[in-house]
Design an enzyme around this catalytic site. Structure first.
Site, PDB file in Angstrom:
ATOM      1  N   VAL A  65       4.527  67.811 -68.291  1.00 17.51           N
ATOM      2  CA  VAL A  65       4.686  66.776 -67.256  1.00 17.51           C
ATOM      3  C   VAL A  65       6.056  66.126 -67.398  1.00 17.51           C
ATOM      4  CG1 VAL A  65       3.557  64.930 -68.601  1.00 17.51           C
ATOM      5  CG2 VAL A  65       3.590  64.802 -66.125  1.00 17.51           C
ATOM      6  N   GLY A 144       1.750  54.334 -66.413  1.00 17.53           N
ATOM      7  CA  GLY A 144       1.632  55.433 -65.446  1.00 17.53           C
ATOM      8  C   GLY A 144       0.286  56.122 -65.638  1.00 17.53           C
ATOM      9  N   ARG A 145       0.263  57.443 -65.335  1.00 21.79           N
ATOM     10  CA  ARG A 145      -1.003  58.184 -65.454  1.00 21.79           C
ATOM     11  C   ARG A 145      -1.559  58.096 -66.875  1.00 21.79           C
ATOM     12  NH1 ARG A 145       2.174  61.937 -61.887  1.00 21.79           N
ATOM     13  NH2 ARG A 145       3.422  62.157 -63.768  1.00 21.79           N
ATOM     14  N   ILE A 146      -0.699  58.409 -67.863  1.00 23.53           N
ATOM     15  CA  ILE A 146      -1.181  58.442 -69.253  1.00 23.53           C
ATOM     16  C   ILE A 146      -1.382  57.023 -69.779  1.00 23.53           C
ATOM     17  CG2 ILE A 146      -0.578  59.155 -71.613  1.00 23.53           C
ATOM     18  CD1 ILE A 146       0.852  61.605 -70.312  1.00 23.53           C
ATOM     19  N   ARG A 167       9.014  49.237 -64.388  1.00 19.63           N
ATOM     20  CA  ARG A 167       9.938  48.803 -63.338  1.00 19.63           C
ATOM     21  C   ARG A 167       9.238  48.023 -62.234  1.00 19.63           C
ATOM     22  NH1 ARG A 167      12.596  54.546 -62.415  1.00 19.63           N
ATOM     23  NH2 ARG A 167      10.359  54.950 -62.538  1.00 19.63           N
ATOM     24  N   SER A 198       8.326  57.533 -69.293  1.00 27.52           N
ATOM     25  CA  SER A 198       9.100  58.765 -69.319  1.00 27.52           C
ATOM     26  C   SER A 198      10.487  58.488 -69.906  1.00 27.52           C
ATOM     27  CB  SER A 198       9.198  59.362 -67.915  1.00 27.52           C
ATOM     28  OG  SER A 198       9.144  58.354 -66.946  1.00 27.52           O
ATOM     29  N   ARG A 226       8.583  60.148 -75.559  1.00 26.28           N
ATOM     30  CA  ARG A 226       9.613  61.062 -76.039  1.00 26.28           C
ATOM     31  C   ARG A 226      10.363  60.389 -77.183  1.00 26.28           C
ATOM     32  NH1 ARG A 226       7.321  64.641 -73.899  1.00 26.28           N
ATOM     33  NH2 ARG A 226       8.068  66.068 -72.291  1.00 26.28           N
ATOM     34  N   GLU A 255      13.028  67.507 -82.794  1.00 26.44           N
ATOM     35  CA  GLU A 255      11.719  68.122 -83.043  1.00 26.44           C
ATOM     36  C   GLU A 255      11.961  69.581 -83.415  1.00 26.44           C
ATOM     37  OE1 GLU A 255       9.081  67.409 -79.751  1.00 26.44           O
ATOM     38  OE2 GLU A 255       9.134  65.257 -80.078  1.00 26.44           O
ATOM     39  N   HIS A 274       4.131  66.498 -82.156  1.00 23.19           N
ATOM     40  CA  HIS A 274       4.096  66.596 -80.685  1.00 23.19           C
ATOM     41  C   HIS A 274       2.864  67.386 -80.208  1.00 23.19           C
ATOM     42  CE1 HIS A 274       6.858  66.555 -76.894  1.00 23.19           C
ATOM     43  NE2 HIS A 274       5.580  66.436 -76.569  1.00 23.19           N
ATOM     44  N   GLY A 276       0.254  65.858 -78.358  1.00 26.69           N
ATOM     45  CA  GLY A 276      -0.475  65.023 -77.398  1.00 26.69           C
ATOM     46  C   GLY A 276      -1.412  65.802 -76.491  1.00 26.69           C
TER      47      GLY A 276
HETATM   48  P1  NDP Z   1       4.048  58.826 -65.101  1.00 28.49           P
HETATM   49  O1  NDP Z   1       5.206  59.165 -64.230  1.00 28.49           O
HETATM   50  O2  NDP Z   1       2.719  58.658 -64.472  1.00 28.49           O
HETATM   51  O3  NDP Z   1       4.364  57.497 -65.928  1.00 28.49           O
HETATM   52  C1  NDP Z   1       5.635  57.234 -66.411  1.00 28.49           C
HETATM   53  C2  NDP Z   1       5.739  55.752 -66.650  1.00 28.49           C
HETATM   54  O4  NDP Z   1       7.045  55.498 -67.175  1.00 28.49           O
HETATM   55  C3  NDP Z   1       5.582  54.926 -65.383  1.00 28.49           C
HETATM   56  O5  NDP Z   1       4.543  54.014 -65.567  1.00 28.49           O
HETATM   57  C4  NDP Z   1       6.910  54.192 -65.272  1.00 28.49           C
HETATM   58  O6  NDP Z   1       6.714  52.846 -64.905  1.00 28.49           O
HETATM   59  C5  NDP Z   1       7.420  54.226 -66.709  1.00 28.49           C
HETATM   60  N1  NDP Z   1       8.857  53.988 -66.718  1.00 28.49           N
HETATM   61  C6  NDP Z   1       9.837  54.687 -66.110  1.00 28.49           C
HETATM   62  N2  NDP Z   1      11.019  54.077 -66.293  1.00 28.49           N
HETATM   63  C7  NDP Z   1      10.764  52.972 -67.022  1.00 28.49           C
HETATM   64  C8  NDP Z   1      11.571  51.931 -67.544  1.00 28.49           C
HETATM   65  N3  NDP Z   1      12.887  51.917 -67.312  1.00 28.49           N
HETATM   66  N4  NDP Z   1      10.978  50.963 -68.277  1.00 28.49           N
HETATM   67  C9  NDP Z   1       9.643  50.976 -68.511  1.00 28.49           C
HETATM   68  N5  NDP Z   1       8.823  51.933 -68.028  1.00 28.49           N
HETATM   69  C10 NDP Z   1       9.385  52.915 -67.308  1.00 28.49           C
HETATM   70  O7  NDP Z   1       4.023  59.962 -66.213  1.00 28.49           O
HETATM   71  P2  NDP Z   1       2.835  60.362 -67.222  1.00 28.49           P
HETATM   72  O8  NDP Z   1       2.072  59.138 -67.564  1.00 28.49           O
HETATM   73  O9  NDP Z   1       2.112  61.521 -66.695  1.00 28.49           O
HETATM   74  O10 NDP Z   1       3.698  60.842 -68.492  1.00 28.49           O
HETATM   75  C11 NDP Z   1       4.553  59.941 -69.145  1.00 28.49           C
HETATM   76  C12 NDP Z   1       5.366  60.626 -70.213  1.00 28.49           C
HETATM   77  O11 NDP Z   1       4.557  60.962 -71.327  1.00 28.49           O
HETATM   78  C13 NDP Z   1       5.996  61.962 -69.817  1.00 28.49           C
HETATM   79  O12 NDP Z   1       7.202  61.771 -69.098  1.00 28.49           O
HETATM   80  C14 NDP Z   1       6.236  62.618 -71.152  1.00 28.49           C
HETATM   81  O13 NDP Z   1       7.518  62.281 -71.632  1.00 28.49           O
HETATM   82  C15 NDP Z   1       5.194  61.995 -72.068  1.00 28.49           C
HETATM   83  N6  NDP Z   1       4.155  62.946 -72.479  1.00 28.49           N
HETATM   84  C16 NDP Z   1       4.017  63.218 -73.813  1.00 28.49           C
HETATM   85  C17 NDP Z   1       3.028  64.052 -74.254  1.00 28.49           C
HETATM   86  C18 NDP Z   1       2.870  64.346 -75.696  1.00 28.49           C
HETATM   87  O14 NDP Z   1       2.438  65.444 -76.025  1.00 28.49           O
HETATM   88  N7  NDP Z   1       3.186  63.414 -76.586  1.00 28.49           N
HETATM   89  C19 NDP Z   1       2.103  64.707 -73.314  1.00 28.49           C
HETATM   90  C20 NDP Z   1       2.343  64.370 -71.934  1.00 28.49           C
HETATM   91  C21 NDP Z   1       3.335  63.499 -71.552  1.00 28.49           C
HETATM   92  P3  NDP Z   1       7.372  52.319 -63.534  1.00 28.49           P
HETATM   93  O15 NDP Z   1       6.833  53.202 -62.451  1.00 28.49           O
HETATM   94  O16 NDP Z   1       6.987  50.914 -63.431  1.00 28.49           O
HETATM   95  O17 NDP Z   1       8.836  52.486 -63.741  1.00 28.49           O
HETATM   96  C1  DGY Z   2       4.598  67.016 -71.697  1.00 22.75           C
HETATM   97  O1  DGY Z   2       3.841  67.672 -70.957  1.00 22.75           O
HETATM   98  O2  DGY Z   2       5.589  66.414 -71.279  1.00 22.75           O
HETATM   99  C2  DGY Z   2       4.249  66.957 -73.158  1.00 22.75           C
HETATM  100  O3  DGY Z   2       5.199  66.406 -73.936  1.00 22.75           O
HETATM  101  C3  DGY Z   2       3.635  68.181 -73.727  1.00 22.75           C
HETATM  102  O4  DGY Z   2       2.437  68.434 -73.086  1.00 22.75           O
END
Ligand code: NDP
Ligand code: DGY
Length: 309
Positions: A65, A144-146, A167, A198, A226, A255, A274, A276
């Protein structure tokens, strides 16, 4: 792979047949003339790769994602479409985040180690005490979603207040009684801080010395977004000096984190590799979605999950 090989009429495939990342030189060689690329988050898709691929390239499908490894400006400029895997990994990642938070706050890795190595002499009132969620304030950076799925899982532990920042405020925050607050309020008032935003140019290095200095000394920090959102030298100092209580990291820079990295010397830092989204079923669904995104992109059809550029 099965989905791609059974689409023989649509494309010919060439795959890097290993769990190890494809070496850069091999990637640059193999992409030449490709119409589509299915990549992992460890493959940096930048102008060099796009140039090596050439003008045939129509679609990039990532098995993730997160898309911070993709040079979106360059990709957009060339009219290339991008597929990714939102939603299908939300539950697995939220679950792992809760597991990491509890493991860090209740010192599970230390406890397991002590039980194994003879450090468990008897029951002692303050030995291996940690921090509990009941009655606590949790702060989520990036609801966000997660982030939302993490909040849903944490609330039943008796969390008193759920703060979040980002934001913009989120209508879905009402599902978890989330309070939208400025970053500084979240840092000062939270007992647990979970990073689920993100990685963008704005969030890169967000968690630095100033950030940690605003947290409570008893607070626990968890990052499943990240590694680059955190300044790891500053985190190390904050953990070592007792500025914050503990940290749980599923993501690091780089990583893998080298085994001689200073963070590994700290008992109050739990590092995971990593994982998740690493459940069998989630990875299977992600793989199928990534393959279907790729095929749709090659055929000029609607993708199941296209990233809007
Ligand atoms: P979403 O797009 O649903 O959520 C991302 C969130 O980031 C939003 O709520 C957004 O808030 C926030 N965001 C963006 N810019 C900023 C900022 N400047 N300050 C504060 N918040 C900010 O994505 P997901 O929830 O699906 O995934 C989020 C992230 O999780 C992925 O991008 C990935 O990097 C990571 N991830 C890690 C995994 C792992 O294995 N550890 C697995 C899957 C994902 P707003 O809209 O208010 O800006
Ligand atoms: C993602 O999807 O961004 C994670 O980091 C691995 O699933």
């Amino acid at each position: 792979m099965q989905i791609l090989t059974s689409a023989a009429g649509v494309c010919e495939t060439s795959a890097w047949d290993s769990d190890e990342p494809v070496p850069r030189t091999e990637l640059l060689r193999q992409v030449q003339g490709a119409a589509g690329i299915l990549c992992l988050l460890s493959d940096k898709i930048d102008a060099e790769v796009l140039d090596a691929a050439g003008p045939n390239l129509k679609v990039i499908s990532t098995l993730s994602v997160g898309f911070d490894h993709l040079a979106l400006d360059e990709i957009k400029k060339r009219g290339i479409r991008v597929g990714y895997t939102p939603d299908v990994l939300t539950d697995a990642t939220a679950e792992l985040t809760v597991a990491l938070l509890l493991a860090t706050a209740r010192r599970l890795p230390e406890g397991v180690e002590e039980a194994k190595n003879g450090g468990w002499s008897t029951w002692k009132p303050l030995w291996l005490c940690g921090y509990g969620l009941s009655g606590s304030t949790v702060g989520i950076i990036g609801l966000g979603r997660i982030g939302l799925a993490i909040a849903h899982r944490l609330m039943p532990f008796g969390v008193k207040r759920l703060l979040y920042t980002g934001r913009s405020s989120k209508p879905h925050a009402t599902e978890v009684n989330g309070e939208y607050v400025p970053m500084d309020t979240l840092l000062a008032e939270s007992d647990f801080i979970v990073l689920s935003c993100s990685l963008t140019p704005e969030t890169q290095g967000l968690c630095d010395k100033a950030f940690f200095s605003k947290m409570k000394n008893t607070a626990v920090f968890v990052n499943t977004s990240r590694g680059a959102v955190v300044n790891q030298e500053d985190l190390y100092e904050a953990l070592k000096s007792g500025q914050i209580a503990a940290a749980g990291l599923d993501v690091t820079t780089p990583e893998p984190l080298p085994t001689n990295h200073p963070l590994f010397t700290l008992k109050n830092c739990v590092v995971l590799p990593h994982i998740g989204s690493a459940t069998y079923s989630t990875r299977g669904i992600m793989s199928s979605l990534a393959a279907r995104n790729l095929l749709a992109g090659l055929q000029g059809a609607d993708m199941p999950s296209e990233l809007k550029l």
